[in-house]
Motif scaffolding. Structure first.
Motif, PDB file in Angstrom:
ATOM      1  N   ALA A   1      40.380 -26.814  21.446  1.00  0.00           N
ATOM      2  CA  ALA A   1      41.033 -26.653  22.745  1.00  0.00           C
ATOM      3  C   ALA A   1      42.547 -26.694  22.576  1.00  0.00           C
ATOM      4  N   HIS A   2      43.234 -26.151  23.568  1.00  0.00           N
ATOM      5  CA  HIS A   2      44.693 -26.201  23.600  1.00  0.00           C
ATOM      6  C   HIS A   2      45.171 -27.433  24.360  1.00  0.00           C
ATOM      7  N   GLY A   3      44.376 -27.893  25.324  1.00  0.00           N
ATOM      8  CA  GLY A   3      44.737 -29.056  26.116  1.00  0.00           C
ATOM      9  C   GLY A   3      43.577 -29.458  27.011  1.00  0.00           C
ATOM     10  N   PHE A   4      43.796 -30.457  27.843  1.00  0.00           N
ATOM     11  CA  PHE A   4      42.748 -30.922  28.755  1.00  0.00           C
ATOM     12  C   PHE A   4      43.397 -31.486  30.012  1.00  0.00           C
ATOM     13  N   GLY A   5      42.604 -31.648  31.040  1.00  0.00           N
ATOM     14  CA  GLY A   5      43.114 -32.145  32.306  1.00  0.00           C
ATOM     15  C   GLY A   5      42.509 -33.489  32.672  1.00  0.00           C
ATOM     16  N   GLU A   6      43.283 -34.295  33.389  1.00  0.00           N
ATOM     17  CA  GLU A   6      42.813 -35.593  33.847  1.00  0.00           C
ATOM     18  C   GLU A   6      43.136 -35.777  35.327  1.00  0.00           C
ATOM     19  N   THR A   7      42.349 -36.618  35.982  1.00  0.00           N
ATOM     20  CA  THR A   7      42.548 -36.927  37.391  1.00  0.00           C
ATOM     21  C   THR A   7      42.699 -38.429  37.555  1.00  0.00           C
ATOM     22  N   LEU A   8      43.721 -38.829  38.293  1.00  0.00           N
ATOM     23  CA  LEU A   8      43.950 -40.243  38.585  1.00  0.00           C
ATOM     24  C   LEU A   8      43.705 -40.471  40.066  1.00  0.00           C
ATOM     25  N   VAL A   9      42.830 -41.415  40.394  1.00  0.00           N
ATOM     26  CA  VAL A   9      42.509 -41.722  41.786  1.00  0.00           C
ATOM     27  C   VAL A   9      43.149 -43.042  42.173  1.00  0.00           C
TER      28      VAL A   9
END
Length: 248
Positions: free
Chosen positions: A119-127
């Motif tokens: 992969a080139h990158g990844f995403g994250e979610t902060l709640v």
């Protein structure tokens, strides 16, 4: 955690694939996309036995196959063929504490079917309360990411009655890493490296004793990251200044 991947056709991803020494590629080519969600197709790399070497030890080659990013599939039967679709059970990630639980989706795969998802990158979610904050992360300096995962094979039948094989996969997730607290607080992805032998060990099919991989299941940042706040995952428009997260 890690519910989206960035698999753009970047120089870093190409370099990683070269380092992985992939002998066989999928006929339709590697799958690239800027925004990849669970149940979509990604390309995985794993070691495939090809025969025997001296002393009766199996030889292996690295192969790439396209797989559904959802480890558990179920039959999607049609009148003239048998294919598979994502199960109703969520399985795009496999938690580290489930790997050694008999009967879990990843128990056998952890011992016999480990893979890498380039992969080139990844995403994250902060709640925080009722508010969600989204970040896209890419390594700094740019390079490819070797996401540690598991895969499974599913035997199907095509319209001509010929046997087919479909693949599925998941990303292994670890406990949260304190340096990632600004982007996610519940877990962290297993990201390996060709520089410290962690990729080589993860892909080694002769390692089937889980204890030999215990150290890889401890959260560790093998890369520094640039974290960019974005409006939402599907549009990934910048929202504010990016910030750096240093490697361990």
């Amino acid at each position: 955690m890690c519910g989206r991947l960035n698999i753009t056709d970047s120089a870093g991803v190409k370099a990683l694939c070269e380092q992985l020494d992939i002998a066989l590629w999928p006929a339709q080519g590697m799958q690239f996309a800027r925004f990849v969600r669970p149940t979509q197709t990604v390309s995985i790399v794993f070691a495939q036995p090809t025969g025997s070497q001296a002393h009766g030890q199996p030889s292996n080659v690295r192969v790439m196959r396209n797989a559904v990013w959802w480890l558990l599939l179920e039959p999607d039967e049609q009148p003239d063929r048998l294919t598979f679709k994502p199960s109703r059970y969520t399985s795009f990630n496999t938690r580290y504490d489930k790997l050694n639980k008999p009967g879990s989706a990843g128990y056998r795969a952890y011992r016999q079917q480990r893979c890498i998802i380039p992969a080139h990158g990844f995403g994250e979610t902060l709640v925080r309360g009722s508010q969600k904050y989204y970040h896209d992360l890419v390594p700094e300096p740019p390079t490819g990411l070797a996401m540690g995962g598991l895969y499974r094979q599913w035997q199907g039948v095509d319209e001509d009655g010929q046997a087919t094989i479909e693949y599925s996969c998941s990303v292994v997730t670890l406990p949260p890493h304190q340096k990632l607290g600004a982007v996610h607080t519940k877990a962290s992805p297993l990201i390996l490296s060709t520089e410290d032998d962690s990729v080589q060990r993860w892909l080694d099919p002769t390692i089937n004793e889980p204890a030999r991989l215990d150290d890889l299941l401890v959260p560790r940042l093998r890369h520094s990251y640039l974290a960019q706040p974005v409006d939402k995952p599907s549009t990934y428009q910048s929202q504010g200044e990016a910030f750096s997260i240093s490697k361990d």
